[in-house]
Design an enzyme around this catalytic site. Structure first.
Site, PDB file in Angstrom:
ATOM      1  N   GLN A 207      24.620 -58.160  -0.972  1.00 18.47           N
ATOM      2  CA  GLN A 207      24.637 -58.514  -2.387  1.00 18.47           C
ATOM      3  C   GLN A 207      26.029 -58.921  -2.848  1.00 18.47           C
ATOM      4  O   GLN A 207      27.016 -58.798  -2.122  1.00 18.47           O
ATOM      5  CB  GLN A 207      24.122 -57.333  -3.208  1.00 18.47           C
ATOM      6  CG  GLN A 207      24.860 -56.027  -2.939  1.00 18.47           C
ATOM      7  CD  GLN A 207      24.132 -54.815  -3.503  1.00 18.47           C
ATOM      8  OE1 GLN A 207      24.658 -54.141  -4.371  1.00 18.47           O
ATOM      9  NE2 GLN A 207      22.929 -54.535  -2.995  1.00 18.47           N
TER      10      GLN A 207
ATOM     11  N   HIS B  19      28.251 -59.322  -6.928  1.00 23.26           N
ATOM     12  CA  HIS B  19      28.188 -59.068  -8.363  1.00 23.26           C
ATOM     13  C   HIS B  19      29.000 -60.118  -9.130  1.00 23.26           C
ATOM     14  O   HIS B  19      30.027 -60.597  -8.637  1.00 23.26           O
ATOM     15  CB  HIS B  19      28.742 -57.683  -8.698  1.00 23.26           C
ATOM     16  CG  HIS B  19      28.105 -56.568  -7.928  1.00 23.26           C
ATOM     17  ND1 HIS B  19      26.742 -56.368  -7.924  1.00 23.26           N
ATOM     18  CD2 HIS B  19      28.628 -55.600  -7.146  1.00 23.26           C
ATOM     19  CE1 HIS B  19      26.465 -55.314  -7.166  1.00 23.26           C
ATOM     20  NE2 HIS B  19      27.594 -54.832  -6.687  1.00 23.26           N
TER      21      HIS B  19
ATOM     22  N   GLU C  39      33.801 -52.925  -8.323  1.00 27.24           N
ATOM     23  CA  GLU C  39      33.543 -51.547  -7.936  1.00 27.24           C
ATOM     24  C   GLU C  39      34.463 -51.142  -6.790  1.00 27.24           C
ATOM     25  O   GLU C  39      35.224 -51.960  -6.256  1.00 27.24           O
ATOM     26  CB  GLU C  39      32.079 -51.369  -7.521  1.00 27.24           C
ATOM     27  CG  GLU C  39      31.671 -52.215  -6.325  1.00 27.24           C
ATOM     28  CD  GLU C  39      30.156 -52.223  -6.104  1.00 27.24           C
ATOM     29  OE1 GLU C  39      29.397 -51.909  -7.047  1.00 27.24           O
ATOM     30  OE2 GLU C  39      29.732 -52.556  -4.972  1.00 27.24           O
TER      31      GLU C  39
ATOM     32  N   HIS D 114      28.890 -57.911   0.004  1.00 26.25           N
ATOM     33  CA  HIS D 114      29.055 -56.571   0.546  1.00 26.25           C
ATOM     34  C   HIS D 114      27.700 -55.902   0.736  1.00 26.25           C
ATOM     35  O   HIS D 114      26.705 -56.298   0.128  1.00 26.25           O
ATOM     36  CB  HIS D 114      29.917 -55.715  -0.385  1.00 26.25           C
ATOM     37  CG  HIS D 114      29.308 -55.506  -1.736  1.00 26.25           C
ATOM     38  ND1 HIS D 114      29.422 -56.431  -2.752  1.00 26.25           N
ATOM     39  CD2 HIS D 114      28.557 -54.493  -2.249  1.00 26.25           C
ATOM     40  CE1 HIS D 114      28.790 -55.985  -3.831  1.00 26.25           C
ATOM     41  NE2 HIS D 114      28.247 -54.815  -3.548  1.00 26.25           N
TER      42      HIS D 114
ATOM     43  N   ARG E 255      20.982 -60.102  -5.082  1.00 25.57           N
ATOM     44  CA  ARG E 255      20.671 -59.936  -3.663  1.00 25.57           C
ATOM     45  C   ARG E 255      20.756 -61.276  -2.952  1.00 25.57           C
ATOM     46  O   ARG E 255      20.171 -62.267  -3.380  1.00 25.57           O
ATOM     47  CB  ARG E 255      19.258 -59.367  -3.473  1.00 25.57           C
ATOM     48  CG  ARG E 255      19.105 -57.924  -3.877  1.00 25.57           C
ATOM     49  CD  ARG E 255      17.788 -57.347  -3.344  1.00 25.57           C
ATOM     50  NE  ARG E 255      17.427 -56.156  -4.094  1.00 25.57           N
ATOM     51  CZ  ARG E 255      16.500 -56.124  -5.044  1.00 25.57           C
ATOM     52  NH1 ARG E 255      15.831 -57.216  -5.335  1.00 25.57           N
ATOM     53  NH2 ARG E 255      16.249 -55.011  -5.685  1.00 25.57           N
TER      54      ARG E 255
END
Length: 314
Positions: free
Chosen positions: A94, A96, A114, A171, A191
């Protein structure tokens, strides 16, 4: 003025297992529990305050009603989210979006940068971190042709490793990994590839390849962090990252450690051991698997015991 202990929220995931129960003693809803939202004000799973005058309130409500606890911040929403992830099976590959893309395409949601602290993993574990394409065209071609073995980068991991994962980074955590994640308060995931797995109803899970292509950084931007460690009294303080979005530290405490926190609020997770926090003559029990916020202007306090804490702030 006291620590705000929080009740976690648990999420069932196709790749989840029972490690959250085995490792932390949590009462999990199913044997496929993948995520513990430990400190969360996100509408998809807000934490509830467990103690003190705000007991029973959700963190998002507390943020709105009592901004003084957080230093009267300018952000409209609580900016961070702390999770513990049980990757009992491989997660989907995936990526982001950043704040700008998410605001436009995800109804004002924050982007999602993150980071991961590897609490535990199986022998020889690895994860997917980045890709090998040098141009957007090469990335698109290999993704659409399913050349995942060539396209995706794998890196070996071990307990105690830390990875900073900016928005735009391809990642995936892999089987046998237990991770504490500090992230922006967002639930947006695109995804790219999901190993052709089917959900409980026999359907392939939705992919978001076009949006993923939009936001993926090409070529991969290697975001290597070099932890800085300092010994102080009976503690070893490791600084993992200090970024625009969050700063993350690990406190290894063996004895009594004195600290002062005035200019920000702190998110604290006890990941090993236990002890007590003493503040203004009151003692609060610290146990593995508990999570708390120390409000803005908390001042001087002591941590006593043998424990490992992951600490973060915006």
């Amino acid at each position: 003025m006291q620590p705000l202990f929080l009740k976690p929220v648990f999420k069932e995931r196709i790749w989840g297992g029972t490690a959250l129960q085995k490792e932390f003693g949590y009462s999990i809803p199913t044997e496929h529990t993948g995520e513990c939202w430990a400190i969360s004000a996100h509408p998809n799973g807000p934490s509830v305050i467990e103690n003190g005058p705000y007991a029973g309130q959700t963190l998002d409500k507390l943020w709105k009603d009592h901004p003084e606890l957080f230093g009267n911040p300018k952000e409209a929403v609580f900016p961070l989210l702390t999770k513990i992830l049980d990757a009992n099976m491989d997660l989907s590959v995936q990526v982001h979006p950043d704040d700008a893309y998410a605001k436009t395409h995800e109804n004002g949601e924050l982007g999602k940068t993150e980071c991961w602290y590897i609490i535990d993993c199986k022998e020889g574990a690895d994860m997917i971190f980045g890709h090998n394409a040098q141009t957007k065209e090469e990335f698109i071609q290999q993704a659409k042709e399913g050349k995942w073995g060539t396209l995706l980068r794998r890196v070996k991991i071990k307990p105690g490793d830390f990875f900073y994962v900016p928005s735009g980074t391809i990642h995936a955590l892999c089987e046998g990994t237990l991770v504490l994640e500090t992230q922006q308060s967002s639930d947006t995931t695109y995804r790219v590839y999901d190993y052709d797995r089917k959900d409980a109803d026999g359907n392939l899970r939705e992919l978001h390849l076009e949006k993923a292509i939009d936001v993926t950084a090409v070529p991969h931007q290697g975001s290597i962090t070099v932890p800085k460690t300092a010994a102080k009294d009976n503690a070893t303080i490791t600084t993992f990252v200090e970024s625009t979005f969050f700063s993350v530290y690990k406190w290894d405490i063996n004895g009594t450690f004195s600290f002062a926190s005035d200019d920000t609020y702190l998110l604290v997770s006890i990941i090993k051991g236990g002890g007590s926090l003493v503040h203004q003559g009151k003692s609060y029990k610290l146990e593995k698997g508990r999570h708390m916020i120390l409000p803005f202007g908390f001042g001087e306090f002591e941590v006593n015991g043998e424990c490992e804490l992951i600490v973060s702030h915006p």
